[in-house]
Design a protein around this motif. Structure first.
Motif, PDB file in Angstrom:
ATOM      1  N   ASP A  65      91.188  62.539   5.464  1.00  0.00           N
ATOM      2  CA  ASP A  65      90.013  63.240   4.956  1.00  0.00           C
ATOM      3  C   ASP A  65      89.235  62.281   4.066  1.00  0.00           C
ATOM      4  O   ASP A  65      89.658  61.967   2.954  1.00  0.00           O
ATOM      5  N   LEU A  66      88.101  61.806   4.553  1.00  0.00           N
ATOM      6  CA  LEU A  66      87.310  60.841   3.795  1.00  0.00           C
ATOM      7  C   LEU A  66      86.694  61.441   2.538  1.00  0.00           C
ATOM      8  O   LEU A  66      86.208  60.724   1.676  1.00  0.00           O
ATOM      9  N   ASN A  67      86.712  62.762   2.434  1.00  0.00           N
ATOM     10  CA  ASN A  67      86.180  63.426   1.242  1.00  0.00           C
ATOM     11  C   ASN A  67      87.238  63.601   0.159  1.00  0.00           C
ATOM     12  O   ASN A  67      86.932  64.066  -0.932  1.00  0.00           O
ATOM     13  N   ASP A  68      88.496  63.257   0.455  1.00  0.00           N
ATOM     14  CA  ASP A  68      89.590  63.390  -0.503  1.00  0.00           C
ATOM     15  C   ASP A  68      89.885  62.016  -1.086  1.00  0.00           C
ATOM     16  O   ASP A  68      90.667  61.237  -0.541  1.00  0.00           O
ATOM     17  N   SER A  69      89.249  61.706  -2.214  1.00  0.00           N
ATOM     18  CA  SER A  69      89.374  60.359  -2.782  1.00  0.00           C
ATOM     19  C   SER A  69      90.803  60.051  -3.224  1.00  0.00           C
ATOM     20  O   SER A  69      91.264  58.912  -3.109  1.00  0.00           O
ATOM     21  N   ALA A  70      91.530  61.030  -3.702  1.00  0.00           N
ATOM     22  CA  ALA A  70      92.906  60.791  -4.131  1.00  0.00           C
ATOM     23  C   ALA A  70      93.769  60.367  -2.949  1.00  0.00           C
ATOM     24  O   ALA A  70      94.571  59.431  -3.050  1.00  0.00           O
ATOM     25  N   LEU A  72      92.715  58.962  -0.214  1.00  0.00           N
ATOM     26  CA  LEU A  72      92.271  57.631   0.208  1.00  0.00           C
ATOM     27  C   LEU A  72      92.881  56.544  -0.693  1.00  0.00           C
ATOM     28  O   LEU A  72      93.339  55.515  -0.213  1.00  0.00           O
ATOM     29  N   HIS A  73      92.929  56.792  -1.997  1.00  0.00           N
ATOM     30  CA  HIS A  73      93.526  55.837  -2.914  1.00  0.00           C
ATOM     31  C   HIS A  73      95.015  55.647  -2.605  1.00  0.00           C
ATOM     32  O   HIS A  73      95.533  54.544  -2.620  1.00  0.00           O
ATOM     33  N   ASP A  74      95.701  56.771  -2.310  1.00  0.00           N
ATOM     34  CA  ASP A  74      97.106  56.684  -1.958  1.00  0.00           C
ATOM     35  C   ASP A  74      97.316  55.836  -0.711  1.00  0.00           C
ATOM     36  O   ASP A  74      98.215  54.994  -0.651  1.00  0.00           O
ATOM     37  N   ASP A  77      96.745  52.193  -1.475  1.00  0.00           N
ATOM     38  CA  ASP A  77      97.834  51.627  -2.279  1.00  0.00           C
ATOM     39  C   ASP A  77      99.150  51.568  -1.503  1.00  0.00           C
ATOM     40  O   ASP A  77     100.149  51.089  -2.017  1.00  0.00           O
TER      41      ASP A  77
END
Length: 79
Positions: A65-70, A72-74, A77
């Motif tokens: 989900d490109l709208n879920d920044s958390a 994406l960060h996970d 990382d």
């Protein structure tokens, strides 16, 4: 057809001056201005051009989900 419109006083004064200068009626000046305005609305502006956006050909994961920044960060990382 006859109708009533309300115009700004300075706009009406300018339209009357154009009518007098060109030897036409106020109605003709208003009709011509309205026709030109409507014609411009229908036309595509000449300064607008098509743009091709680049496509990313990297590793994309299904279901991200490109709208879920958390999330994406996970993923970035390696979590």
């Amino acid at each position: 057809m006859r109708t009533t419109i309300r115009l700004d006083e300075s706009l009406l004064k300018e339209a009357k001056a154009v009518a007098a200068e060109t030897g036409t009626t106020l109605t003709s000046v208003i009709e011509e201005a309205l026709q030109e305005s409507l014609r411009r609305r229908k036309q595509k502006p000449s300064n607008v051009r098509s743009v091709r956006l680049p496509l990313h050909k990297g590793k994309l994961r299904p279901g991200v989900d490109l709208n879920d920044s958390a999330a994406l960060h996970d993923l970035m990382d390696g979590r």
